[in-house]
Write a protein that holds these residues in place. Sequence first.
Motif, PDB file in Angstrom:
ATOM      1  N   GLN A 152      75.135 -16.416   5.113  1.00 52.80           N
ATOM      2  CA  GLN A 152      76.488 -16.166   5.415  1.00 52.80           C
ATOM      3  C   GLN A 152      77.313 -16.471   4.591  1.00 52.80           C
ATOM      4  O   GLN A 152      77.462 -17.805   4.856  1.00 52.80           O
ATOM      5  CB  GLN A 152      76.360 -15.643   6.663  1.00 52.80           C
ATOM      6  CG  GLN A 152      75.329 -15.074   7.502  1.00 52.80           C
ATOM      7  CD  GLN A 152      75.929 -15.040   8.339  1.00 52.80           C
ATOM      8  OE1 GLN A 152      74.494 -15.609   9.568  1.00 52.80           O
ATOM      9  NE2 GLN A 152      76.636 -14.672   9.664  1.00 52.80           N
ATOM     10  N   GLN A 153      78.460 -15.693   4.174  1.00 54.73           N
ATOM     11  CA  GLN A 153      79.819 -16.987   4.136  1.00 54.73           C
ATOM     12  C   GLN A 153      80.271 -17.730   4.584  1.00 54.73           C
ATOM     13  O   GLN A 153      80.498 -17.463   6.059  1.00 54.73           O
ATOM     14  CB  GLN A 153      80.392 -15.368   3.981  1.00 54.73           C
ATOM     15  CG  GLN A 153      82.017 -16.236   3.284  1.00 54.73           C
ATOM     16  CD  GLN A 153      83.020 -15.382   3.753  1.00 54.73           C
ATOM     17  OE1 GLN A 153      82.698 -13.656   3.492  1.00 54.73           O
ATOM     18  NE2 GLN A 153      84.283 -14.916   2.071  1.00 54.73           N
ATOM     19  N   GLY A 154      80.445 -18.619   4.229  1.00 58.27           N
ATOM     20  CA  GLY A 154      80.770 -20.364   4.677  1.00 58.27           C
ATOM     21  C   GLY A 154      79.524 -20.638   5.418  1.00 58.27           C
ATOM     22  O   GLY A 154      79.933 -21.821   6.087  1.00 58.27           O
ATOM     23  N   ASN A 170      71.991 -13.570   5.959  1.00 57.45           N
ATOM     24  CA  ASN A 170      72.160 -12.570   6.333  1.00 57.45           C
ATOM     25  C   ASN A 170      71.563 -11.236   6.517  1.00 57.45           C
ATOM     26  O   ASN A 170      71.237 -10.425   6.177  1.00 57.45           O
ATOM     27  CB  ASN A 170      72.668 -11.657   4.852  1.00 57.45           C
ATOM     28  CG  ASN A 170      74.228 -12.157   4.252  1.00 57.45           C
ATOM     29  OD1 ASN A 170      75.787 -12.300   5.217  1.00 57.45           O
ATOM     30  ND2 ASN A 170      74.255 -13.257   3.967  1.00 57.45           N
TER      31      ASN A 170
END
Length: 339
Positions: free
Chosen positions: A119-121, A291
């Motif tokens: 996931q982003q971050g 994700n």
Amino acid sequence: MSDSKPIALDAMGGDHAPHEIVAGAVHAVRERGLPVVLVGSPRVLYEALADHDATKEIPIVRAEEALAMDEGALASLRRPRSSIAIASHLVRRGDACAVVSAGSTAGIVATGRLRLKAQQGVLRPAIAVALPTRPHPTLLLDAGANAEVKPEMLVQFGHLGSAYAELAFDIARPRVGLLTIGSESEKGTKLVKRAHELLHASAGIHFTGNVEGYDLLNGAADVIVTDGFTGNVALKTMEGAVRYAFQQLKETINDHPAARLGAFLQRSRIRDLHRRLDAEAHGGAVLLGLNGTVVIAHGSSRAQGISAACRLAADLAAGGIVTRIGERVAASQRSNKRR
């Protein structure tokens, strides 16, 4: 049966695949009302489903290959059409809500990172395992995905574990502990000392300080963070200790008539204790930070363990675990920028 998206079950992964995996899928569908799709060799899976008269109840998605239990992370690159890869692709494409596999942990982690992406971050996805403490389980992470970590990763594991504890155990403000060799803040390696400082200053984490090995099962924290090497050793040590204790109890009961009578009178309590300490009863570990929802069942899982893993995956997916983690990570990054 629910109209929600199905769970993509890697039917070729595990010590007892595919027959116990298929039996677990049938139990999940019939007894738990969960939609499941089996991923693997159609011919083999159709025959296994026929043994349960379930060929019309559970669909099959073809996978040309399977990762062996002794294959490591690189196998995910060598076998792009493996059952775990196809199951992950179903989630990425939106055709399934979660992945469940009892296959090689290294292969699942590598495939998940490759197919679903972090996931982003998120710096590194981590494996979270629920320990059988009371009144609710304690989460231990990382339990094996990352042998070497940085202090910032341990802080992020605190966020991942807190999101899981809030959703799965309904804990409003999970207590986060850092596993090391002493309760004092100065105890531990440079990594642990720096992680202690960062956790103490991190907004959104209820950090309660260091915990030691004997705190793992006494409820000292709701979430315990550590590197994957230490976490995996700690987890397998506990599993071995539980097996040894029950083996010794069994031998003691069998050796003495009075003990057999006492065990008979307390059989329901002994069964309850065994069930609570059985790793399969909790559904398995969860790979957090991707994700998509990924549940790693124990490699030796039988049908009941696979069914429990499907239940865990469905609950986490329905509760929006991916979204919760994304929100937590984004909030922590905003907080860091303000400082």
